[in-house]
Design an enzyme around this catalytic site. Structure first.
Site, PDB file in Angstrom:
ATOM      1  N   LYS A   1       0.830  -1.201   0.000  1.00 17.01           N
ATOM      2  CA  LYS A   1       0.000   0.000   0.000  1.00 17.01           C
ATOM      3  C   LYS A   1       0.868   1.256   0.000  1.00 17.01           C
ATOM      4  O   LYS A   1       0.593   2.227  -0.717  1.00 17.01           O
ATOM      5  CB  LYS A   1      -0.933   0.004   1.209  1.00 17.01           C
ATOM      6  CG  LYS A   1      -1.818   1.230   1.297  1.00 17.01           C
ATOM      7  CD  LYS A   1      -2.698   1.191   2.550  1.00 17.01           C
ATOM      8  CE  LYS A   1      -3.550   2.456   2.661  1.00 17.01           C
ATOM      9  NZ  LYS A   1      -4.366   2.463   3.906  1.00 17.01           N
TER      10      LYS A   1
ATOM     11  N   ASP B   1       4.105  -2.404  12.476  1.00 16.44           N
ATOM     12  CA  ASP B   1       2.704  -2.471  12.877  1.00 16.44           C
ATOM     13  C   ASP B   1       2.640  -1.986  14.314  1.00 16.44           C
ATOM     14  O   ASP B   1       3.047  -2.697  15.240  1.00 16.44           O
ATOM     15  CB  ASP B   1       2.182  -3.904  12.766  1.00 16.44           C
ATOM     16  CG  ASP B   1       0.709  -4.018  13.142  1.00 16.44           C
ATOM     17  OD1 ASP B   1       0.120  -3.014  13.601  1.00 16.44           O
ATOM     18  OD2 ASP B   1       0.146  -5.122  12.985  1.00 16.44           O
TER      19      ASP B   1
ATOM     20  N   ASN C   1       3.668   9.979  13.031  1.00 16.53           N
ATOM     21  CA  ASN C   1       2.503  10.462  12.282  1.00 16.53           C
ATOM     22  C   ASN C   1       1.357   9.455  12.240  1.00 16.53           C
ATOM     23  O   ASN C   1       0.184   9.832  12.176  1.00 16.53           O
ATOM     24  CB  ASN C   1       2.944  10.794  10.849  1.00 16.53           C
ATOM     25  CG  ASN C   1       1.786  10.948   9.896  1.00 16.53           C
ATOM     26  OD1 ASN C   1       1.147  12.005   9.818  1.00 16.53           O
ATOM     27  ND2 ASN C   1       1.494   9.893   9.142  1.00 16.53           N
TER      28      ASN C   1
ATOM     29  N   SER D   1      -0.518  14.883  17.066  1.00 13.66           N
ATOM     30  CA  SER D   1      -1.640  14.753  17.990  1.00 13.66           C
ATOM     31  C   SER D   1      -2.894  15.272  17.295  1.00 13.66           C
ATOM     32  O   SER D   1      -3.058  15.084  16.088  1.00 13.66           O
ATOM     33  CB  SER D   1      -1.342  15.518  19.286  1.00 13.66           C
ATOM     34  OG  SER D   1      -2.408  15.398  20.197  1.00 13.66           O
TER      35      SER D   1
ATOM     36  N   TYR E   1     -10.188   8.154  21.586  1.00 14.59           N
ATOM     37  CA  TYR E   1      -9.314   8.921  20.686  1.00 14.59           C
ATOM     38  C   TYR E   1      -8.703  10.098  21.432  1.00 14.59           C
ATOM     39  O   TYR E   1      -7.498  10.352  21.327  1.00 14.59           O
ATOM     40  CB  TYR E   1     -10.124   9.410  19.486  1.00 14.59           C
ATOM     41  CG  TYR E   1      -9.312  10.192  18.475  1.00 14.59           C
ATOM     42  CD1 TYR E   1      -8.305   9.569  17.743  1.00 14.59           C
ATOM     43  CD2 TYR E   1      -9.562  11.542  18.239  1.00 14.59           C
ATOM     44  CE1 TYR E   1      -7.559  10.276  16.811  1.00 14.59           C
ATOM     45  CE2 TYR E   1      -8.827  12.252  17.304  1.00 14.59           C
ATOM     46  CZ  TYR E   1      -7.822  11.616  16.596  1.00 14.59           C
ATOM     47  OH  TYR E   1      -7.085  12.318  15.675  1.00 14.59           O
TER      48      TYR E   1
ATOM     49  N   LYS F   1      -4.692  10.986  21.995  1.00 14.64           N
ATOM     50  CA  LYS F   1      -4.091  12.210  21.483  1.00 14.64           C
ATOM     51  C   LYS F   1      -3.505  13.074  22.613  1.00 14.64           C
ATOM     52  O   LYS F   1      -2.479  13.735  22.422  1.00 14.64           O
ATOM     53  CB  LYS F   1      -5.125  12.992  20.674  1.00 14.64           C
ATOM     54  CG  LYS F   1      -5.574  12.301  19.402  1.00 14.64           C
ATOM     55  CD  LYS F   1      -4.460  12.226  18.358  1.00 14.64           C
ATOM     56  CE  LYS F   1      -3.802  10.902  18.211  1.00 14.64           C
ATOM     57  NZ  LYS F   1      -2.777  10.875  17.128  1.00 14.64           N
TER      58      LYS F   1
END
Length: 322
Positions: free
Chosen positions: A58, A82, A109, A156, A183, A187
């Site tokens: 990918k 991973d 990232n 973040s 989430y 972050k």
């Protein structure tokens, strides 16, 4: 600084006068969206970019155009990673250490957002395990490879305002699972990790920061339900109207990656160290929890004692001390 950048600045605006020849940079998640653009922009200015990716095929497809564009200037190569598997994370780190070549920057990232209640290979809640713990182990294991004057940039999000970390129940074992809270926790952890990493490494000339790229339509939102983004945008625009601000506008991918490269290669190190940046500037503190488009960072995300506590909890969870 010679130039002022903002929300609409692109990677090319920010790096216009920057020569990265001779620089070597590790970027995680170079298979879509911001990761591809970050790698392209850095390589276009001469850098040797190593993309750490879960799906090599990918990544090769996603960067084919970028690699063709940057040939004879910089390069983009790949290594397996991973983040949802500590075995994979440790193998990636071991390979980089065996290679031995230093990095001038590490850009954490890669990430996932609003997943169902999934767990990583090691039993961690997926978002915290992938976004924070995977990077925590990788970066700490290769910290010796970050050259003096180098930087760690953690990607973040304004989503950190949804929740502080929960050090008592990081895996939602005793808490009803909410994908946005999960989430937000991950972050916030990205920011706190940068705060403590910066404290531990700044005497060696290595600095760390966290950034919010802005709202960009990428595959990061693939786990959201149909209509969920539209409903969220309605809420955001209602908040904006009440505050007398214009409606929300998506950033382009080059605009979204601009703060990453600004924090990594343009902003003064002392300006961004242990800070949270957005729109190519250091963000100010805010109490605006859910009003995520007004800018700013919650105080809990920059709390140095909270950062130390998260570090200790993370070491406990992964069974490794750094």
């Amino acid at each position: 600084m010679a130039a002022a950048f903002g929300a609409t600045s692109t990677t090319e605006d920010v790096l216009q006068d920057v020569n990265l020849h001779g620089k070597r940079i590790l970027v995680t998640g170079v298979s879509a969206g911001l990761g591809v653009e970050t790698a392209r922009a850095l390589a276009a200015h001469g850098a040797e970019v190593v993309g750490a990716v879960r799906d090599l095929a990918k990544a090769e497809r996603a960067t084919a155009e970028a690699r063709a564009e940057v040939q004879n200037r910089g390069s983009i190569t790949f290594i397996d990673l991973d983040l949802a598997s500590l075995k994979s994370v440790r193998a990636c780190a071991d390979a980089l250490l065996a290679d031995g070549r230093p990095f001038d920057a590490v850009i954490a990232n890669a990430g996932v957002m609003r997943t169902p209640f999934w767990h990583t290979e090691d039993g961690f809640e997926m978002q915290f395990g992938t976004n924070h713990l995977g990077h925590f182990v990788l970066v700490n294991r290769i910290a010796s490879l970050i050259a003096p004057g180098g930087r760690l940039v953690n990607v973040s999000s304004a989503g950190h305002r949804y929740s502080d970390v929960d050090l008592d129940d990081p895996n939602f074992a005793n808490t009803p699972y909410d994908p946005m809270v999960a989430y937000g926790r991950s972050k916030t952890a990205n920011i706190l990790f940068a705060v403590e990493f910066d404290r531990r490494h700044k005497e060696k000339g290595v600095r760390a920061t966290a950034i919010h790229p802005g709202g960009i339509a990428t595959e990061l939102a693939r786990h959201m339900q149909p209509g969920e983004i539209d409903e969220l945008l309605k809420q955001i625009n209602a908040q904006a109207a009440a505050a007398g601000r214009p409606p929300f506008q998506w950033k382009t991918v080059p605009q979204g990656a601009a703060t990453t490269v600004w924090a990594g290669f343009v902003a003064p190190a002392d300006e961004i160290g242990a800070k949270y940046c957005e729109d190519c500037h250091v963000a100010s503190l805010t109490d605006g929890k859910m009003d995520i488009v007004s800018g700013g960072v919650r105080a809990y995300a920059l709390d140095p004692e909270r950062a130390k506590a998260l570090w200790a909890k993370s070491e406990e969870m992964v069974g490794e001390r750094f």
